[in-house]
Write a protein that holds these residues in place. Structure first.
Motif, PDB file in Angstrom:
ATOM      1  N   GLN A 120      32.526 -43.096 -50.656  1.00  0.00           N
ATOM      2  CA  GLN A 120      31.101 -42.841 -50.769  1.00  0.00           C
ATOM      3  C   GLN A 120      30.666 -41.919 -49.627  1.00  0.00           C
ATOM      4  N   VAL A 121      29.848 -40.962 -49.963  1.00  0.00           N
ATOM      5  CA  VAL A 121      29.400 -39.969 -48.992  1.00  0.00           C
ATOM      6  C   VAL A 121      28.166 -40.472 -48.247  1.00  0.00           C
ATOM      7  N   HIS A 122      28.213 -40.312 -46.930  1.00  0.00           N
ATOM      8  CA  HIS A 122      27.048 -40.653 -46.102  1.00  0.00           C
ATOM      9  C   HIS A 122      26.789 -39.523 -45.122  1.00  0.00           C
ATOM     10  N   LEU A 123      25.525 -39.122 -45.038  1.00  0.00           N
ATOM     11  CA  LEU A 123      25.077 -38.163 -44.046  1.00  0.00           C
ATOM     12  C   LEU A 123      23.909 -38.820 -43.308  1.00  0.00           C
ATOM     13  N   VAL A 124      24.058 -38.988 -42.005  1.00  0.00           N
ATOM     14  CA  VAL A 124      23.042 -39.697 -41.225  1.00  0.00           C
ATOM     15  C   VAL A 124      22.568 -38.805 -40.093  1.00  0.00           C
ATOM     16  N   GLU A 125      21.302 -38.409 -40.178  1.00  0.00           N
ATOM     17  CA  GLU A 125      20.722 -37.539 -39.158  1.00  0.00           C
ATOM     18  C   GLU A 125      20.144 -38.354 -38.009  1.00  0.00           C
ATOM     19  N   SER A 126      20.107 -37.733 -36.837  1.00  0.00           N
ATOM     20  CA  SER A 126      19.461 -38.328 -35.676  1.00  0.00           C
ATOM     21  C   SER A 126      19.030 -37.212 -34.736  1.00  0.00           C
ATOM     22  N   GLY A 127      18.216 -37.576 -33.748  1.00  0.00           N
ATOM     23  CA  GLY A 127      17.823 -36.606 -32.736  1.00  0.00           C
ATOM     24  C   GLY A 127      16.404 -36.087 -32.870  1.00  0.00           C
ATOM     25  N   GLY A 128      15.736 -36.427 -33.964  1.00  0.00           N
ATOM     26  CA  GLY A 128      14.357 -35.980 -34.109  1.00  0.00           C
ATOM     27  C   GLY A 128      13.449 -36.639 -33.075  1.00  0.00           C
ATOM     28  N   ASP A 129      12.395 -35.929 -32.703  1.00  0.00           N
ATOM     29  CA  ASP A 129      11.502 -36.443 -31.663  1.00  0.00           C
ATOM     30  C   ASP A 129      10.218 -35.624 -31.678  1.00  0.00           C
ATOM     31  N   SER A 130       9.303 -36.008 -30.821  1.00  0.00           N
ATOM     32  CA  SER A 130       8.066 -35.258 -30.620  1.00  0.00           C
ATOM     33  C   SER A 130       8.184 -34.502 -29.308  1.00  0.00           C
ATOM     34  N   VAL A 131       7.976 -33.197 -29.363  1.00  0.00           N
ATOM     35  CA  VAL A 131       8.092 -32.359 -28.165  1.00  0.00           C
ATOM     36  C   VAL A 131       6.941 -31.371 -28.126  1.00  0.00           C
ATOM     37  N   GLN A 132       6.755 -30.771 -26.984  1.00  0.00           N
ATOM     38  CA  GLN A 132       5.738 -29.732 -26.862  1.00  0.00           C
ATOM     39  C   GLN A 132       6.335 -28.370 -27.194  1.00  0.00           C
ATOM     40  N   ALA A 133       5.462 -27.463 -27.569  1.00  0.00           N
ATOM     41  CA  ALA A 133       5.896 -26.108 -27.876  1.00  0.00           C
ATOM     42  C   ALA A 133       6.654 -25.522 -26.698  1.00  0.00           C
ATOM     43  N   GLY A 134       7.728 -24.811 -27.018  1.00  0.00           N
ATOM     44  CA  GLY A 134       8.576 -24.250 -25.987  1.00  0.00           C
ATOM     45  C   GLY A 134       9.727 -25.151 -25.608  1.00  0.00           C
ATOM     46  N   GLY A 135       9.699 -26.383 -26.078  1.00  0.00           N
ATOM     47  CA  GLY A 135      10.745 -27.327 -25.763  1.00  0.00           C
ATOM     48  C   GLY A 135      11.962 -27.168 -26.664  1.00  0.00           C
ATOM     49  N   PHE A 136      12.901 -28.110 -26.519  1.00  0.00           N
ATOM     50  CA  PHE A 136      14.126 -28.023 -27.291  1.00  0.00           C
ATOM     51  C   PHE A 136      14.553 -29.409 -27.747  1.00  0.00           C
ATOM     52  N   LEU A 137      15.350 -29.418 -28.815  1.00  0.00           N
ATOM     53  CA  LEU A 137      15.942 -30.634 -29.343  1.00  0.00           C
ATOM     54  C   LEU A 137      17.309 -30.286 -29.925  1.00  0.00           C
ATOM     55  N   ARG A 138      18.186 -31.288 -29.988  1.00  0.00           N
ATOM     56  CA  ARG A 138      19.434 -31.126 -30.708  1.00  0.00           C
ATOM     57  C   ARG A 138      19.542 -32.217 -31.755  1.00  0.00           C
ATOM     58  N   LEU A 139      19.596 -31.807 -32.988  1.00  0.00           N
ATOM     59  CA  LEU A 139      19.771 -32.747 -34.085  1.00  0.00           C
ATOM     60  C   LEU A 139      21.256 -32.942 -34.360  1.00  0.00           C
ATOM     61  N   SER A 140      21.605 -34.148 -34.768  1.00  0.00           N
ATOM     62  CA  SER A 140      22.979 -34.467 -35.136  1.00  0.00           C
ATOM     63  C   SER A 140      23.011 -35.035 -36.540  1.00  0.00           C
TER      64      SER A 140
END
Length: 122
Positions: free
Chosen positions: A1-21
């Motif tokens: 069975q296929v599973h794709l699980v995202e993480s890393g989302g958040d609230s940030v201010q403009a100009g900031g950065f995030l890394r999603l997995s």
């Protein structure tokens, strides 16, 4: 069975950065294209970045130069590095897999995760 699980989302201010997995299991993603899509409230889902098994990439014009897609085959994980975030990047972000060549077309993908929310404030 296929599973794709995202993480890393958040609230940030403009100009900031995030890394999603996105952890992927049950799917030979090393042989296929994997991608990130996003959907903002009231808008259609759109392709953001794609990476195929040959290392070819595709990016939406709106994120070129700011976002980078990559994967770690040993960890079965897909990443999306997002820099210089803008309020218009606010959306639910989904990872997807299933086509062969790098594509940003939703219809080309068979497998989808549940999404992770990214909110960028000005």
């Amino acid at each position: 069975q296929v599973h794709l699980v995202e993480s890393g989302g958040d609230s940030v201010q403009a100009g900031g950065f995030l890394r999603l997995s996105c952890e992927i299991s049950g799917f030979p993603y090393g042989s296929y294209c994997v991608a990130w899509f996003r959907q903002a409230p009231g808008k259609e889902r759109e392709g953001v970045a794609a990476l195929d098994s040959d290392g070819n990439t595709a990016y939406a014009d709106s994120v070129k130069g700011r976002f980078t897609i990559s994967k770690d085959n040993a960890k079965n994980t897909l990443y999306l590095q997002m820099n210089n975030l803008k309020p218009e990047d606010t959306a639910m972000y989904y990872c997807a897999g299933g086509t062969v060549i790098a594509s940003l077309e939703e219809s080309d993908f068979r497998y989808w995760g549940q999404g992770t929310q990214v909110t960028v404030s000005s």
